[in-house]
Design an enzyme around this catalytic site. Structure first.
Site: not given
Length: 451
Positions: A21-22, A25
């Site tokens: 997920h990170e 980003h």
């Protein structure tokens, strides 16, 4: 040991999901020219950190319940003049939207990859053949017969009992009839059976969705309660139970199979019960003082026996596809799981599903550990499911989540200017309260299930 196993696989699961997920980003931010200061897996005190050659501080922190990517931003501290072009807040609104969306999308991409891997390797599981149907069950009253093979649920094909389970989960909280397409054992002709859901009741704290409808798998009937090993000095041996004995009744309740017997024994720790056993064609009464043991973090009853385990391979099905077909199936499966998450969340908002159904970190840990102990494919399936849920939850328009930032930036794109800092700060405070309230409910539900 079960607790430690659950904790380990919980950390592994969250570690994978948060990292992906990170990284979503992080990767998009870097591609769009934003300077990243910190890439952290976990919150709180750093357990390990290293400054990379790219200038990013990589961190693994003590609390493994999330992570963050810290970017250069004038709203947090003063930025040198020469670095202003690399500040997040200086980027066009569409760039900021792309960076926010990248995290949830990365979770969906991970799910697609994992489902592709599963289909390419082959998914083995229980077939869709049902076992003994109780006449007074919902399925029995609707016309489902012993040995029926379920081929479709509400017009959609099913291949494994797991597919049936997912279709049933999607109908939680609904009252309209569910349509099963079935065929009798050994037959080719199919028939449709309407399952009325008006009287469908599910124990939220200990859900058995298929069992509550009367749709137990046929393999359960094949594992009869015939003793194969008696534990030395255990309750069964002390009561005089021997190898080969078949347990027929438990406190006047007829024992259908081994799994039924387990359900009867578990809540009876340290209590005396009456068993009727069959030995060489003769029925014998035995009084047994139920012992206790730890099972998945709970203390449950035990009598110290194992049973004769038959060959269940005839009741196992395998779904395997080619590499390219698996890609299509993976996209389809991920889409279905996103739709299921949206469906269940909508029912939660409308009250069709009780807030007691929310699960927290303890339930996730039990699911991670339990699936890993069953096998790699089941663990992969669990990680993919949680990845979809994580991506979906983060897209909810709640300030503090990615979806909240997305909402602010979308309004900015429409208005042509950002919302005032006061409104954004108020929104973040409300969002924080909402997220903490949901977390509190989920953790309370977890603890309630343990008591």
């Amino acid at each position: 040991m079960t607790f430690l196993s659950n904790a380990f696989y919980f950390i592994v699961t969250l570690g994978i999901l948060v990292t992906i997920h990170e990284y979503g980003h992080f990767w998009v931010a870097r591609k769009l020219g934003v300077k990243v200061l910190t890439f952290s897996i976990g919150f709180g005190r750093p357990l390990w950190q290293k400054k990379g050659k790219d200038g990013v501080n990589y961190v693994i922190a003590a609390i493994p319940l999330g992570g963050f990517v810290k970017m250069l931003d004038e709203r947090e501290k003063e930025v040198p003049q020469e670095e202003l072009p690399y500040a997040f807040n200086r980027k066009p609104v569409w760039s900021r939207i792309a960076i926010v969306l990248a995290g949830p999308i990365a979770n969906f991409i991970l799910a697609i990859f994992l489902y592709w891997w599963m289909f390419a390797m082959g998914i083995s599981g229980s077939s869709t053949q049902v076992g003994k149907i109780a006449e007074n069950s919902i399925a029995g009253q609707a016309g489902i017969k012993n040995g029926d093979l379920i081929t479709q649920v509400d017009g959609r094909p099913v291949y494994l009992m797991q597919d049936v389970m997912e279709a049933v989960v999607a109908r939680l909280g609904e009252k309209s009839n569910m349509v099963l397409t079935v065929r009798a054992d050994g037959k080719h002709s199919e028939r449709q059976v309407e399952i009325p859901l008006k009287k469908w009741e599910v124990d939220i704290e200990k859900p058995d969705l298929l069992g509550s409808l009367g749709l137990n798998h046929i393999s359960r009937d094949k594992v009869i309660a015939q003793v194969s090993v008696v534990s030395p000095n255990g309750p069964a041996e002390q009561a005089g139970i021997k190898n080969g004995d078949v347990i027929k009744r438990f406190n006047q309740v007829a024992v259908d199979n081994w799994f039924h017997l387990i359900r009867l024994i578990h809540p009876m720790a340290k209590q005396t019960v009456e068993l009727v056993i069959e030995r060489n064609g003769e029925l014998i009464n035995k009084s047994v003082v139920i012992g206790s043991r730890e099972y998945e973090g709970n203390v449950v009853g035990s009598i110290g026996i194992t049973v004769v385990w038959p060959d269940l391979s005839p009741y196992v099905a395998t779904r395997k596809a080619g590499i390219f077909e698996s890609i299509e199936l993976a996209f389809e499966k991920t889409g279905k799981m996103i739709a299921l998450s949206a469906n269940l969340f909508g029912k939660l908002l409308t009250g069709d599903i009780s807030p007691k159904s929310l699960s927290g970190p303890i339930s996730i840990a039990e699911g991670a550990g339990g699936s890993a102990r069953v096998g790699l494919v089941y663990f992969i399936s669990f990680v993919a499911m949680i990845s979809v849920n994580l991506g979906f939850i983060n897209l909810l328009p709640v300030p503090l989540l990615d979806g909240g930032h997305l909402l602010f930036y979308t309004i900015e794109a429409i208005k042509g200017k950002p919302l005032s800092e006061r409104i954004q700060e108020l929104g973040m405070q409300i969002g924080m309260m909402m997220v903490f309230a949901l977390m509190a409910i989920a953790i309370f539900n977890d603890l309630s299930r343990l008591i």
